[in-house]
Every structure is written in C-alpha cells, then in structure tokens.
Write a protein that holds these residues in place. Structure first.
Motif, short mmCIF file in Angstrom:
data_model
loop_
_atom_site.label_atom_id
_atom_site.label_comp_id
_atom_site.label_asym_id
_atom_site.label_seq_id
_atom_site.Cartn_x
_atom_site.Cartn_y
_atom_site.Cartn_z
N ARG A 1 0.75 -1.19 0.10
CA ARG A 1 0.12 0.04 0.12
C ARG A 1 0.89 1.30 0.02
O ARG A 1 1.93 1.39 0.59
N MET A 2 0.48 2.20 -0.68
CA MET A 2 1.42 3.47 -0.65
C MET A 2 1.08 4.30 0.55
O MET A 2 0.04 4.30 1.16
N PRO A 3 2.17 4.90 0.98
CA PRO A 3 2.09 5.59 2.18
C PRO A 3 1.29 6.66 2.22
O PRO A 3 1.08 7.47 1.00
N VAL A 4 0.58 7.08 3.35
CA VAL A 4 -0.35 8.27 3.22
C VAL A 4 0.33 9.59 2.81
O VAL A 4 1.31 9.85 3.32
N GLY A 5 -0.26 10.08 1.92
CA GLY A 5 0.24 11.67 1.44
C GLY A 5 1.51 11.50 0.39
O GLY A 5 1.73 12.43 -0.05
N PHE A 6 1.80 10.35 -0.05
CA PHE A 6 2.70 10.03 -1.20
C PHE A 6 2.31 10.72 -2.38
O PHE A 6 1.24 10.62 -2.84
N LYS A 7 3.55 11.51 -2.81
CA LYS A 7 3.12 12.06 -4.15
C LYS A 7 4.56 11.76 -5.07
O LYS A 7 5.49 12.08 -4.59
N PRO A 8 4.27 11.25 -6.13
CA PRO A 8 5.37 11.04 -7.28
C PRO A 8 6.04 12.33 -7.57
O PRO A 8 5.35 13.33 -7.60
N SER A 9 7.26 12.24 -7.98
CA SER A 9 8.14 13.52 -8.33
C SER A 9 9.09 12.89 -9.39
O SER A 9 9.46 12.00 -9.46
N GLY A 10 9.54 14.19 -10.24
CA GLY A 10 10.68 13.84 -11.04
C GLY A 10 10.07 12.73 -12.18
O GLY A 10 9.04 12.79 -12.56
N LYS A 11 11.20 11.84 -12.44
CA LYS A 11 11.01 11.07 -13.68
C LYS A 11 9.60 9.98 -13.14
O LYS A 11 8.99 9.33 -13.94
N GLU A 12 9.42 9.77 -11.84
CA GLU A 12 8.07 8.96 -11.36
C GLU A 12 7.16 9.63 -11.82
O GLU A 12 6.07 8.74 -11.95
N LEU A 13 6.98 10.87 -12.20
CA LEU A 13 5.70 11.26 -12.87
C LEU A 13 5.22 10.58 -14.09
O LEU A 13 4.23 10.36 -14.59
N GLU A 14 6.32 9.95 -14.85
CA GLU A 14 6.15 9.34 -16.07
C GLU A 14 5.69 7.63 -15.84
O GLU A 14 5.81 6.95 -17.00
N TRP A 15 6.07 7.21 -14.62
CA TRP A 15 5.82 5.75 -14.18
C TRP A 15 4.28 5.33 -14.14
O TRP A 15 3.56 6.22 -13.89
N SER A 16 4.06 4.12 -14.44
CA SER A 16 2.82 3.58 -14.20
C SER A 16 2.58 3.24 -12.92
O SER A 16 3.64 3.24 -11.81
N LEU A 17 1.18 3.12 -12.43
CA LEU A 17 0.99 2.97 -11.13
C LEU A 17 1.64 1.85 -10.52
O LEU A 17 2.15 1.87 -9.30
N GLU A 18 1.76 0.77 -11.22
CA GLU A 18 2.34 -0.30 -10.75
C GLU A 18 3.72 -0.21 -10.40
O GLU A 18 4.31 -0.78 -9.47
N ARG A 19 4.42 0.47 -11.07
CA ARG A 19 5.71 0.69 -11.01
C ARG A 19 6.05 1.44 -9.83
O ARG A 19 7.02 1.07 -8.92
N ILE A 20 5.05 2.45 -9.36
CA ILE A 20 5.23 3.53 -8.21
C ILE A 20 5.03 2.42 -7.25
O ILE A 20 5.65 2.60 -6.30
N ARG A 21 3.94 1.78 -7.22
CA ARG A 21 3.67 0.72 -5.96
C ARG A 21 4.73 -0.15 -5.76
O ARG A 21 5.24 -0.57 -4.67
N GLY A 22 5.47 -0.68 -6.79
CA GLY A 22 6.67 -1.53 -6.53
C GLY A 22 7.94 -1.01 -6.05
O GLY A 22 8.26 -1.58 -5.27
#
Length: 220
Positions: free
Chosen positions: A139-160
């Motif tokens: 589960r994603m940490p509360v309040g987490f927001k992607p930044s930088g290159k992560e903005l181009e990642w898929s949700l599954e990659r971010i969760r991983g």
C-alpha cells in the motif's frame, strides 16, 4: 516433523488444502530442492490469487497462506514454478566478491553469472526453490506524491518501488513456521536456505519483511 508427500509432490496433512493449479507449473525439476523463498502476493484476498493462478501461463508459488492461517498447496513441489526472478549475487553478502565484479551487467547479467554457479554457492532459483506466498498487499504511504521521473511511471511501478507491504498476521506466521519446519525436515533443507524474496532478487524491500518462520511449533 515429517509429512507424507505423494509421488506428485503434494503434501498429505490436515493443515494443507489442495488447490493445485497446473497453469503455474513449468515442468519437473532437473535437480534437488535446496531452498525456500517467502513472498507476499500483493493482493488483499486468497481468492484473487487462487483465481489468477488459473489463467493460462500464470505465475505463482507452491503454497499460499491466507490471513487466517489457512495453507493452500497450489503447485506440486516436484514441479518448477516461476516465482523467484533474476538472482542477486550471494557472494556479495558472503564477502567473496565485490560490486565491481558485476559492473555494468544489470540484473539479468548478474543472474546469468550466478546461474553458472552450483546451488550451494548462489541463492536458490526457480529450479531449486519452493515458493511460499502470504496474502498481503503493498500500500502507498499516506500522502505520497510521485516526483521527477516518477511522474512518467505507471501506477504499478510506483507501487512496486514505494509501496509498503502489509505485516503478516500472527496466524500467517504460525502457519509459515509450521510449513517451513515440515518442508525442511521432510526434504532436508538447511536453516540458512530460507529467504525473503527481496534477499534473493531485486524486489520491493518491504515484501515479507514481517514474515517469521522461526516460531515454536506445538507438537501435534
């Protein structure tokens, strides 16, 4: 404690429910079983994982432990399943090699180098390892927001990358301890050859971080 294992590699015990899914089996092992790898499913229920194992060419492990401690055997232990992934270099932990020995090879290159070694000198891969999945979601940490290159990642990659896996329940760890104990006794797997998934392969470091297979086991 020993358990009865039939010629197909299915455990015969009241604590184990048979839910074999041939779709996740990839053929007979070519050698001995030398280790156990403990995973989490990244799913909220056992039903979702059991259903996914029925899909053509699905991947999965040999056992699934539900949150209430129910143990399902989902593949025969004498069959290989795809559950480990590219191996990390065990020699790095043992101090027998250096990171520079794997410079610019990447995860797949490191895996190829490791697979040239005998099982005792590397982590157990799909051919040698029994896989045990525990139901649990990242589960994603509360309040987490992607930044930088992560903005181009898929949700599954971010969760991983950033997800935090559920802590296994007490019932899951009791069942895990029993299952590891009987498998180790019955197949002669050494106590140093049981690993969390992120130890042997480049996975989310929180996967199975609360897994405990060393609890005392009541005598049946």
């Amino acid at each position: 404690m020993l358990v009865e294992i039939d010629e197909h590699g299915m455990l015969s015990h009241a604590r184990v429910r048979h839910a074999r899914s041939p779709q996740i089996e990839r053929g007979k092992r070519a050698g001995a079983i030398t280790g156990i790898v403990v995973h989490q499913t990244d799913a909220d229920t056992s039903a979702s994982s059991l259903n996914s194992y029925k899909r053509p060419k699905a991947n999965g492990a040999h056992f699934l432990i539900d949150k209430d401690g129910t143990i399902y055997q989902t593949a025969a232990i004498y069959q290989r399943t795809n559950h480990v992934g590219p191996l990390k270099a065990r020699c790095l932990i043992a101090g027998k090699c250096r990171p520079g020995d794997f410079k610019n090879v990447g995860a797949e290159g490191m895996h190829r180098i490791e697979m040239r070694k005998p099982p005792g000198e590397r982590y157990p891969g799909n051919m040698e390892a029994i896989g045990i999945e525990m139901v649990g979601r990242a589960r994603m940490p509360v309040g987490f927001k992607p930044s930088g290159k992560e903005l181009e990642w898929s949700l599954e990659r971010i969760r991983g990358e950033h997800g935090i896996f559920d802590t296994p329940t007490a019932a899951q760890n009791q069942s895990l301890s029993w299952l590891v104990s009987v498998l180790a006794d019955s197949i002669k797997i050494g106590p140093t050859e049981v690993f969390r998934h992120p130890v042997v392969s480049s996975k989310n470091i929180t996967e199975a971080q609360g897994a405990n297979w060393k609890l005392s086991i009541p005598t049946p």
